[in-house]
Motif scaffolding. Structure first.
Motif, PDB file in Angstrom:
ATOM      1  N   GLY A 283      15.028 -14.910  17.143  1.00 47.70           N
ATOM      2  CA  GLY A 283      13.978 -14.128  16.491  1.00 47.70           C
ATOM      3  C   GLY A 283      14.329 -12.648  16.473  1.00 47.70           C
ATOM      4  N   ALA A 284      14.880 -12.151  17.575  1.00 50.21           N
ATOM      5  CA  ALA A 284      15.277 -10.744  17.650  1.00 50.21           C
ATOM      6  C   ALA A 284      16.411 -10.436  16.679  1.00 50.21           C
ATOM      7  N   VAL A 285      17.430 -11.279  16.662  1.00 50.71           N
ATOM      8  CA  VAL A 285      18.563 -11.062  15.755  1.00 50.71           C
ATOM      9  C   VAL A 285      18.088 -11.122  14.300  1.00 50.71           C
ATOM     10  N   GLY A 286      17.300 -12.126  13.973  1.00 46.70           N
ATOM     11  CA  GLY A 286      16.786 -12.255  12.607  1.00 46.70           C
ATOM     12  C   GLY A 286      15.920 -11.080  12.196  1.00 46.70           C
ATOM     13  N   THR A 287      15.135 -10.580  13.135  1.00 50.69           N
ATOM     14  CA  THR A 287      14.279  -9.438  12.836  1.00 50.69           C
ATOM     15  C   THR A 287      15.107  -8.188  12.537  1.00 50.69           C
TER      16      THR A 287
ATOM     17  N   ILE B 147      10.201 -14.345  13.174  1.00 52.47           N
ATOM     18  CA  ILE B 147      10.729 -13.266  12.341  1.00 52.47           C
ATOM     19  C   ILE B 147       9.653 -12.780  11.376  1.00 52.47           C
ATOM     20  N   ILE B 148       8.927 -13.712  10.770  1.00 48.27           N
ATOM     21  CA  ILE B 148       7.829 -13.339   9.868  1.00 48.27           C
ATOM     22  C   ILE B 148       6.797 -12.497  10.611  1.00 48.27           C
ATOM     23  N   PHE B 149       6.463 -12.914  11.830  1.00 48.42           N
ATOM     24  CA  PHE B 149       5.499 -12.154  12.629  1.00 48.42           C
ATOM     25  C   PHE B 149       5.991 -10.726  12.882  1.00 48.42           C
ATOM     26  N   ALA B 150       7.221 -10.591  13.344  1.00 52.84           N
ATOM     27  CA  ALA B 150       7.726  -9.267  13.706  1.00 52.84           C
ATOM     28  C   ALA B 150       7.816  -8.345  12.493  1.00 52.84           C
TER      29      ALA B 150
ATOM     30  N   TYR C 295      11.822 -28.074  15.119  1.00 53.11           N
ATOM     31  CA  TYR C 295      10.636 -27.295  15.497  1.00 53.11           C
ATOM     32  C   TYR C 295      11.038 -25.913  15.992  1.00 53.11           C
ATOM     33  N   LEU C 296      12.103 -25.857  16.761  1.00 54.37           N
ATOM     34  CA  LEU C 296      12.561 -24.577  17.287  1.00 54.37           C
ATOM     35  C   LEU C 296      13.028 -23.663  16.149  1.00 54.37           C
ATOM     36  N   ALA C 297      13.746 -24.225  15.195  1.00 55.75           N
ATOM     37  CA  ALA C 297      14.197 -23.431  14.043  1.00 55.75           C
ATOM     38  C   ALA C 297      13.003 -22.885  13.260  1.00 55.75           C
ATOM     39  N   LEU C 298      11.999 -23.716  13.069  1.00 61.45           N
ATOM     40  CA  LEU C 298      10.788 -23.259  12.375  1.00 61.45           C
ATOM     41  C   LEU C 298      10.070 -22.183  13.181  1.00 61.45           C
ATOM     42  N   ALA C 299      10.047 -22.334  14.492  1.00 64.89           N
ATOM     43  CA  ALA C 299       9.437 -21.320  15.356  1.00 64.89           C
ATOM     44  C   ALA C 299      10.160 -19.984  15.208  1.00 64.89           C
ATOM     45  N   VAL C 300      11.476 -20.021  15.093  1.00 64.43           N
ATOM     46  CA  VAL C 300      12.261 -18.799  14.911  1.00 64.43           C
ATOM     47  C   VAL C 300      11.890 -18.132  13.584  1.00 64.43           C
TER      48      VAL C 300
END
Length: 106
Positions: free
Chosen positions: A66-70, A14-17, A5-10
């Motif tokens: 999320g920040a790193v992926g963005t 990223i999609i959101f940002a 779930y956490l991985a999916l949230a990440v």
């Protein structure tokens, strides 16, 4: 299951940002809808993950990855620059994520 779930949230974070940037202030309908889906998906999946994980572990991992992926996908999709200073910060964030996960004991 909480880590999935956490991985999916990440991913949704990223999609959101990225969508928020690409929607140009919600003036592009398709991208705006994707952005909203990213927000909803991210919140839903982080909520599910936090049913099991401590908020002090799950939330920082969500925002950190999320920040790193963005930044990484921002460089790939929008040609944003990744500087040596950004790389140092990535390493620090990832080190913190690894530390939090190892301390979580799950």
């Amino acid at each position: 299951m909480a880590w999935i779930y956490l991985a999916l949230a990440v991913v949704f974070e990223i999609i959101f940002a990225l969508g928020a940037s690409a929607s140009h202030g919600f003036t592009k309908l398709k991208v705006s809808l994707i952005t909203v889906a990213g927000v909803v998906g991210g919140i839903c999946f982080i909520s599910l993950a936090l049913k099991t994980l401590d908020v002090g572990v799950g939330y920082p991992i969500w925002t950190g990855l999320g920040a790193v992926g963005t930044v990484v996908f921002g460089a790939l999709l929008f040609k944003e620059k990744i500087t040596p200073a950004k790389v140092v910060c990535f390493v620090a964030i990832i080190g913190g994520v690894v530390g939090l996960k190892s301390l979580a004991g799950a």
